[in-house]
Motif scaffolding. Sequence first.
Motif, mmCIF file in Angstrom:
data_model
loop_
_atom_site.group_PDB
_atom_site.id
_atom_site.type_symbol
_atom_site.label_atom_id
_atom_site.label_comp_id
_atom_site.label_asym_id
_atom_site.label_seq_id
_atom_site.Cartn_x
_atom_site.Cartn_y
_atom_site.Cartn_z
ATOM 1 N N GLN A 283 0.838 -1.184 0.106
ATOM 2 C CA GLN A 283 -0.097 0.035 0.040
ATOM 3 C C GLN A 283 1.038 1.302 -0.076
ATOM 4 O OE1 GLN A 283 -1.800 1.662 3.352
ATOM 5 N NE2 GLN A 283 -3.833 1.697 2.607
ATOM 6 N N GLN A 284 2.103 1.139 0.756
ATOM 7 C CA GLN A 284 2.781 2.341 0.827
ATOM 8 C C GLN A 284 3.734 2.494 -0.256
ATOM 9 O OE1 GLN A 284 2.352 5.045 2.829
ATOM 10 N NE2 GLN A 284 0.781 4.066 3.874
ATOM 11 N N PHE A 285 4.144 1.472 -0.794
ATOM 12 C CA PHE A 285 5.298 1.509 -1.884
ATOM 13 C C PHE A 285 4.488 1.519 -3.207
ATOM 14 C CE2 PHE A 285 8.263 0.233 1.257
ATOM 15 C CZ PHE A 285 9.442 0.853 0.976
ATOM 16 N N ALA A 286 3.102 1.566 -3.224
ATOM 17 C CA ALA A 286 2.357 1.934 -4.290
ATOM 18 C C ALA A 286 2.482 3.363 -4.687
ATOM 19 C CB ALA A 286 0.907 1.424 -4.073
ATOM 20 N N GLY A 287 3.048 4.111 -3.716
ATOM 21 C CA GLY A 287 3.303 5.569 -3.850
ATOM 22 C C GLY A 287 2.337 6.694 -3.465
ATOM 23 N N ILE A 288 1.164 6.230 -2.531
ATOM 24 C CA ILE A 288 0.232 7.173 -2.387
ATOM 25 C C ILE A 288 0.840 8.334 -1.600
ATOM 26 C CG2 ILE A 288 -0.316 5.802 -0.371
ATOM 27 C CD1 ILE A 288 -2.643 8.052 -2.410
ATOM 28 N N ASN A 289 1.643 8.041 -0.225
ATOM 29 C CA ASN A 289 1.815 9.298 0.439
ATOM 30 C C ASN A 289 3.188 9.770 -0.165
ATOM 31 O OD1 ASN A 289 0.404 9.413 2.772
ATOM 32 N ND2 ASN A 289 1.250 7.382 3.428
ATOM 33 N N ALA A 290 4.012 9.252 -1.072
ATOM 34 C CA ALA A 290 4.945 10.238 -1.971
ATOM 35 C C ALA A 290 4.042 11.326 -2.580
ATOM 36 C CB ALA A 290 5.696 9.520 -2.960
ATOM 37 N N ILE A 291 3.270 10.867 -3.311
ATOM 38 C CA ILE A 291 2.085 11.962 -4.067
ATOM 39 C C ILE A 291 1.220 13.086 -3.095
ATOM 40 C CG2 ILE A 291 0.230 12.052 -5.575
ATOM 41 C CD1 ILE A 291 1.271 9.472 -6.899
ATOM 42 N N MET A 292 0.868 12.284 -1.988
ATOM 43 C CA MET A 292 -0.020 13.250 -1.330
ATOM 44 C C MET A 292 0.859 14.319 -0.440
ATOM 45 S SD MET A 292 -2.986 12.383 -1.978
ATOM 46 C CE MET A 292 -3.782 13.438 -0.934
ATOM 47 N N MET A 293 2.120 14.132 -0.202
ATOM 48 C CA MET A 293 2.893 14.704 0.845
ATOM 49 C C MET A 293 3.683 15.654 -0.126
ATOM 50 S SD MET A 293 4.126 12.729 4.269
ATOM 51 C CE MET A 293 2.667 12.295 5.517
ATOM 52 N N TYR A 294 4.116 15.427 -1.489
ATOM 53 C CA TYR A 294 4.818 16.089 -2.259
ATOM 54 C C TYR A 294 3.723 16.512 -3.706
ATOM 55 C CZ TYR A 294 8.675 14.645 0.520
ATOM 56 O OH TYR A 294 9.394 14.259 1.731
ATOM 57 N N ALA A 295 2.476 16.644 -3.249
ATOM 58 C CA ALA A 295 1.559 16.705 -4.539
ATOM 59 C C ALA A 295 1.853 18.208 -5.257
ATOM 60 C CB ALA A 295 0.156 16.567 -4.331
ATOM 61 N N THR A 296 2.026 19.067 -4.291
ATOM 62 C CA THR A 296 2.151 20.493 -4.753
ATOM 63 C C THR A 296 3.625 20.819 -5.656
ATOM 64 O OG1 THR A 296 0.891 21.451 -3.073
ATOM 65 C CG2 THR A 296 2.325 22.988 -4.212
ATOM 66 N N THR A 297 4.505 20.019 -5.078
ATOM 67 C CA THR A 297 5.800 19.959 -5.609
ATOM 68 C C THR A 297 5.687 19.067 -6.913
ATOM 69 O OG1 THR A 297 6.914 20.204 -3.402
ATOM 70 C CG2 THR A 297 8.222 19.394 -5.294
ATOM 71 N N ILE A 298 4.994 18.170 -7.045
ATOM 72 C CA ILE A 298 4.959 17.326 -8.276
ATOM 73 C C ILE A 298 4.217 18.100 -9.403
ATOM 74 C CG2 ILE A 298 3.963 15.460 -9.355
ATOM 75 C CD1 ILE A 298 4.524 13.852 -6.809
ATOM 76 N N PHE A 299 3.116 18.633 -8.904
ATOM 77 C CA PHE A 299 2.434 19.431 -9.836
ATOM 78 C C PHE A 299 3.426 20.869 -10.553
ATOM 79 C CE2 PHE A 299 -1.577 17.628 -8.152
ATOM 80 C CZ PHE A 299 -1.762 16.808 -9.034
ATOM 81 N N ASN A 300 4.163 21.247 -9.427
ATOM 82 C CA ASN A 300 4.789 22.458 -9.791
ATOM 83 C C ASN A 300 5.869 21.933 -10.910
ATOM 84 O OD1 ASN A 300 5.520 25.183 -9.732
ATOM 85 N ND2 ASN A 300 6.910 24.828 -7.943
ATOM 86 N N GLU A 301 6.540 20.757 -10.803
ATOM 87 C CA GLU A 301 7.508 20.084 -11.717
ATOM 88 C C GLU A 301 6.502 20.006 -12.864
ATOM 89 O OE1 GLU A 301 10.634 19.117 -11.248
ATOM 90 O OE2 GLU A 301 10.861 20.036 -9.564
ATOM 91 N N PHE A 302 5.651 19.844 -13.295
ATOM 92 C CA PHE A 302 4.966 19.680 -14.292
ATOM 93 C C PHE A 302 4.573 20.932 -14.947
ATOM 94 C CE2 PHE A 302 4.602 15.259 -13.305
ATOM 95 C CZ PHE A 302 5.008 14.512 -14.450
ATOM 96 N N GLY A 303 5.093 22.023 -14.460
ATOM 97 C CA GLY A 303 4.708 23.428 -15.147
ATOM 98 C C GLY A 303 3.626 23.985 -14.776
ATOM 99 N N SER A 304 2.991 23.836 -13.825
ATOM 100 C CA SER A 304 1.626 24.454 -13.603
ATOM 101 C C SER A 304 1.940 25.791 -12.688
ATOM 102 C CB SER A 304 0.802 23.387 -12.535
ATOM 103 O OG SER A 304 1.430 23.391 -11.606
ATOM 104 N N GLY A 305 2.872 25.970 -12.074
ATOM 105 C CA GLY A 305 3.074 27.169 -11.314
ATOM 106 C C GLY A 305 2.681 26.866 -9.618
ATOM 107 N N VAL A 306 3.055 27.782 -9.096
ATOM 108 C CA VAL A 306 2.673 27.551 -7.487
ATOM 109 C C VAL A 306 1.229 27.634 -7.154
ATOM 110 C CG1 VAL A 306 3.147 28.204 -5.258
ATOM 111 C CG2 VAL A 306 4.947 28.396 -6.743
ATOM 112 N N PHE A 307 0.723 28.597 -7.547
ATOM 113 C CA PHE A 307 -0.778 28.650 -7.395
ATOM 114 C C PHE A 307 -1.784 27.566 -7.783
ATOM 115 C CE2 PHE A 307 -5.272 30.010 -8.287
ATOM 116 C CZ PHE A 307 -5.757 30.338 -6.656
ATOM 117 N N MET A 308 -1.471 27.242 -9.285
ATOM 118 C CA MET A 308 -2.228 26.321 -9.952
ATOM 119 C C MET A 308 -1.709 24.931 -9.477
ATOM 120 S SD MET A 308 -4.328 27.603 -11.826
ATOM 121 C CE MET A 308 -4.819 25.980 -12.342
#
Length: 467
Positions: A283-308
């Motif tokens: 369940q954990q190595f499926a990646g859920i908490n990496a995505i939930m705890m770093y979601a803003t950083t991940i979306f920012n990496e994909f070029g969305s900007g901080v607010f988006m």
Amino acid sequence: MEKSLKKHYKKPKVWFSAFNAALGSLLFSYNIGVFTSCQPCVSAALNWGNDKDTYIPIMSALLPLGAMFGALFSGYMAKFIGRRQNLIIADLIIIIASIASIIPYTLSFGIGRFLSGFSIGNFSMLCPLYINEISPIEITGRIGSMVMLFGCLGTLFAFSFALILPTSDYNNDPLNNIWIAMFLFQGLVALIQLILFLTIFKHETAPWLANKGYKDQAQRSLKFLYYEEYAKQVFERIDNSSKINDSEINLENNYDFTYKEIFTCAKGTTKAMRVGVLISVIQQFAGINAIMMYATTIFNEFGSGVFMARVFTTVTGIVKLLAVFGLLPLIDSVGRRTVLVFGCIAMGICLGAMGFFSMYKVYFVIPFLAIEMYLAFFVVSIGPICWVYSGEILPSRGMSICTGINWFSAFIVVLFFPFVVKVIGLSYTFWIFTAFNLGGALYFKFDMIETKGLAKKDIRELFASRR
């Protein structure tokens, strides 16, 4: 017997009791999400400067580390002091943690994160157990869904509050201090739950009281939730160790593994513990908490900007909430193993696509949709089934150990995710998670036993006979 008891419980008190307990589930998810969106604000307030890339993963990982110890503590103490008393302790600790988190020192913030984790480790074990034990049979499923519902609300609150935070100039913008209110919010919710436990919900759960021999107190607890005539009938069922909520009260004592049996893989423990441990790790190595705890950083990496990035992160909370209403019925209609296998395959495909999008610089909407699909599949499959299935096949000591392992796995993932991304890149990191999901699907297909439609006694006898 079930028909004779139908609608003879005190509906407002039952639902309000469950509502109060489910606040712990809200705190559980809120704590996972609250640091995600305000990381730069906290970093500026605590003067982390160039060290922020070190402090952020450490502070993120302190939460699941504390939760691991909290889960082990609650599993041990719940038998001795009860479910309600443990929840009260968790409330007191999280109130202290919320205050420690806003003291402008890195050490105090870290202590606050660890203590918050300790509390949510308690909540993750005890909220479902408490709600299950106070629920009349005919509405157990509906009341039990409050745990997942409030969990999704906690995530949504944490991400929504962050929308008013500044997106730049964190050192000078007065709105930056809103992060303080975000961390105090958890203390306020815990205080509300604590007051309700002390003033209204004064009774321990009847099954625990009866199992400890406190028969008079067990009857008073039942009379709080049932009309008197039917409270007596429910008590007789508990006192005679007959079925309540599809389990037997004394089954826990008869079936429970000793720690020696667990760690020496004694006959009758191997199959249940193996499946329980592996479903927790996967369940954990499926990646859920990496995505939930770093979601803003991940979306920012994909070029969305901080607010988006914060907007997209908030939408993930909405998607999880909608998935609870739309997809959870599949668990009972299709079966645990089938849902797990297809859910893990679907999550693996989504994360594999994320790796592809990251490598070939496919930005913005398409990666966002892939993550939302991943979250929807997680919420319907391994997210809830990990806890539901483990509770069906494991006694309290085994469940406590598996919950601790689950949180330790989360600690490893959350701590090392940003460092792994730096070394091998986001694409290959997503593909590692893809491999765990697809490997998990294979494991569940060939080693997991379907429990759909089986009583807990039958499930545990079945597992005890397998290696």
